[in-house]
Design a protein around this motif. Structure first.
Motif: not given
Length: 612
Positions: A71-74, A150-152, A177-181
């Motif tokens: 897991y990669v956090e924000q 999360d938002e990488p 992936v969590v992303s808004h891009d």
């Protein structure tokens, strides 16, 4: 394909507020899931539930036996005093699954893929973008079967994002992936899931990329709006029937009354969900200045710490220009902005500003926010109203324009999410009249609906806009001029972002093919890796590598000549000749791509040998 993880009717609440309820979905082997949703929908919380860091309040999460999840956090918390090598080495899996030589080889492979200039550099010396890249490396070295990020792309520069895209496209493990891009989601996802209470199930999952998701979402929301209209008509008929005279009421069927009550409840539920599709209201206030030239830079130079950042930049900012400012982290973007504003003096050259120039700046570090203050104090420092475009607006009404609830007004803003804090900054900027808007990474933490509204408001602003962002969709939609800085004083202007990206892509450290060779699927190796001649550049390869730049330049010149011929009026009217040139151009482009791929492969091989 097998299921890696299965979530059954899971729910999570904080205090009395439910983030999500009754969510059921799974992630399969090799799947590439993009998770989106409005700020506050619970995306980060859901990722932590999947990672096993927190437990759901209801429902169950079933993981495949011995599943390796990373897991990669924000906002990764990394030890400042450790070196890059130590951080990666300390994150490696040491549970007996892999032999020591396998772990060592994988650490070396991950460090090569990350392309850090100096593996012995301290974490404290790294920029936000390189810290994020290091955090991703800490996850990769665990050899995950499922990678959660999360938002990488937050804090990565454009080249860093292109690097991450290429890496993920070549990955042999599953990831979410969590992303808004939006461009990033389009490139790396084969399923999009939007976590949003506006949908009956609490989410909408669509197999396909982001473009396909948009079509399906529009259909779902349209169907839900039509359902509301149909239910409203039914309810009106049933209520009219129920309200008939006493004689009729005596014969009413109990079942029909109960059915009418169900319809009323169903309509109320659909209305509530449809109301959740509201977006923030953004509109920046222009000063109405008639002066065309706002800022004129002539031969501007600036060096910091003995390094030349800006060299002989000449630029004119006029009303209507929307300048996209791009470059690596540390390339001098913020330095140039400070010189334009006047808070930093240029070393040489001149900067002329219009009299009484009004500049409004969105700061990516959010230093304008006092996190100890309440939301009400942040939106309205004195009294109960703000003045927007000459009209007085009550703070509660003002807060609702940015999707804040009344119960949040007295909440300290330190309790708010990153996206909510960004909305506060935008709200405060809207109260200031401006000739020039400077937006320094405004997209970090903003959800997609907010990004779309922000884009529209920037297009409507009649003054000048300077936009620093890694959001390529926003650059494409908003900027009508791109200024790229290379960090060594060099700079170049482009008509649009597409031209700029073509140049950036050539300098991404590794190609997909080289990434595949360095970080393979998380499987145990049968034999120890041995260094042999295959890992060293041969004499022929060295000669080939030295000759490639000249070959590429010659081919690029040929393509330019082809394009000029195709653009000429005589050829444009000759369909047969135009088709011939088009085929030739395609062939040349394929040849150019092959040369770049070969160049990057040899460069990566050379770098790997040098770091051995």
């Amino acid at each position: 394909m097998g299921i890696l993880i299965s979530c059954q009717t899971i729910g999570k609440s904080y205090s009395s507020r439910a983030l999500f309820r009754g969510i059921t979905f799974g992630i399969e082997e090799g799947e590439r899931l993009g998770l989106i949703g409005p700020n506050g929908a619970g995306k980060s919380t859901l990722m932590k539930v999947i990672a096993g860091l927190i437990e759901p309040d209801e429902g169950s999460v079933v993981r495949r036996k011995k599943l390796r999840v990373a897991y990669v956090e924000q906002k990764p918390d990394l030890p400042d005093d450790d070196t890059i090598f130590d951080v990666i080495a300390n994150s490696a899996v040491r549970d007996g699954t892999f032999q020591d030589y396998e772990i060592g080889a994988h650490i070396d492979g991950v460090l090569t893929v990350l392309a850090f200039p100096d593996r012995e550099a301290k974490v404290s010396s790294l920029s936000g973008g390189w810290r994020k890249r290091l955090a991703i490396g800490c996850a990769l070295v665990k050899q995950p079967e499922l990678l959660l990020m999360d938002e990488p792309t937050n804090h990565l520069d454009l080249e860093g994002i292109l690097w991450l895209e290429k890496f993920l496209k070549s990955a042999r493990f599953a990831y979410a992936v969590v992303s808004h891009d939006r461009v990033f989601l389009e490139a790396v996802s084969d399923r999009i899931m939007e976590l949003n209470p506006t949908y009956p199930q609490g989410f909408l999952s669509v197999q396909g990329n982001y473009s396909e998701f948009l079509i399906s979402r529009e259909q779902a929301l349209s169907a839900q709006a039509n359902l509301q209209q149909a239910l409203a008509s039914k309810v009106r008929r049933e209520v009219a029937w129920l309200q008939r005279g006493a004689k009729a009421r005596q014969t009413k069927a109990r079942g029909r009354i109960q059915e009418a009550e169900k319809l009323i409840d169903q309509l109320a539920d659909v209305k509530t969900r449809n109301a959740m599709t509201n977006s923030i209201e953004i509109g920046f206030d222009a000063s109405g200045r008639k002066t065309k030239e706002l800022v004129v830079l002539k031969g501007v130079k600036k060096s910091l710490g003995g390094r030349k950042l800006i060299d002989n930049v000449s630029l004119t900012l006029t009303s209507g220009i929307r300048l996209g400012l791009v470059g690596k982290n540390g390339s001098g973007k913020t330095t140039l902005l400070k010189m334009i504003v006047g808070t930093l003096k240029e070393d040489d050259g001149s900067i002329k500003r219009a009299q009484d120039l009004k500049i409004v700046w969105f700061d990516q570090n959010r230093e304008q926010l006092d996190t100890a203050k309440s939301l009400k104090e942040s939106l309205c420092p004195s009294g109960d109203s703000v003045v927007y475009r000459g009209s007085s607006i009550h703070v509660m009404t003002w807060a609702k324009k940015f999707l804040f609830r009344s119960d949040q007004l007295n909440m300290p803003i330190s309790y708010l999410s990153g996206g909510e804090q960004a909305r506060i900054l935008i709200a405060n900027l809207m109260l200031k009249s401006a000739d020039i808007l400077i937006l320094d990474e405004p997209t970090n933490d903003l959800d997609i609906p907010s990004l779309e509204v922000l884009e529209d408001s920037l297009l409507d602003f009649p003054g000048a806009v300077i936009l620093v962002t890694h959001d390529r969709m926003m650059l494409h939609s908003v900027a009508n001029t791109i200024l790229a800085l290379n960090g060594s004083g060099g700079w170049e202007t482009f008509a649009d972002y597409e031209q700029c990206e073509e140049k950036l892509e050539r300098f991404v450290p590794l190609t997909q093919s080289s990434v595949k060779s360095e970080v393979a699927a998380p499987q145990k190796e049968k034999k120890p890796r041995e260094r042999n001649a295959s890992g060293v550049l041969s004499t022929a390869e060295k000669r080939e590598l030295a000759a490639l730049p000249e070959k590429i330049e010659l081919l690029e010149n040929e393509l330019l000549k082809l394009q000029k011929e195709m653009d000429s009026p005589g050829v444009a009217a000759n369909y047969t000749r135009l088709q011939e040139l088009d085929e030739k151009q395609k062939s040349k482009n394929q040849e150019l791509e092959a040369l770049f791929a070969r160049w990057e492969l040899l460069e990566a091989k050379s770098a790997a040998v040098g770091n051995a």
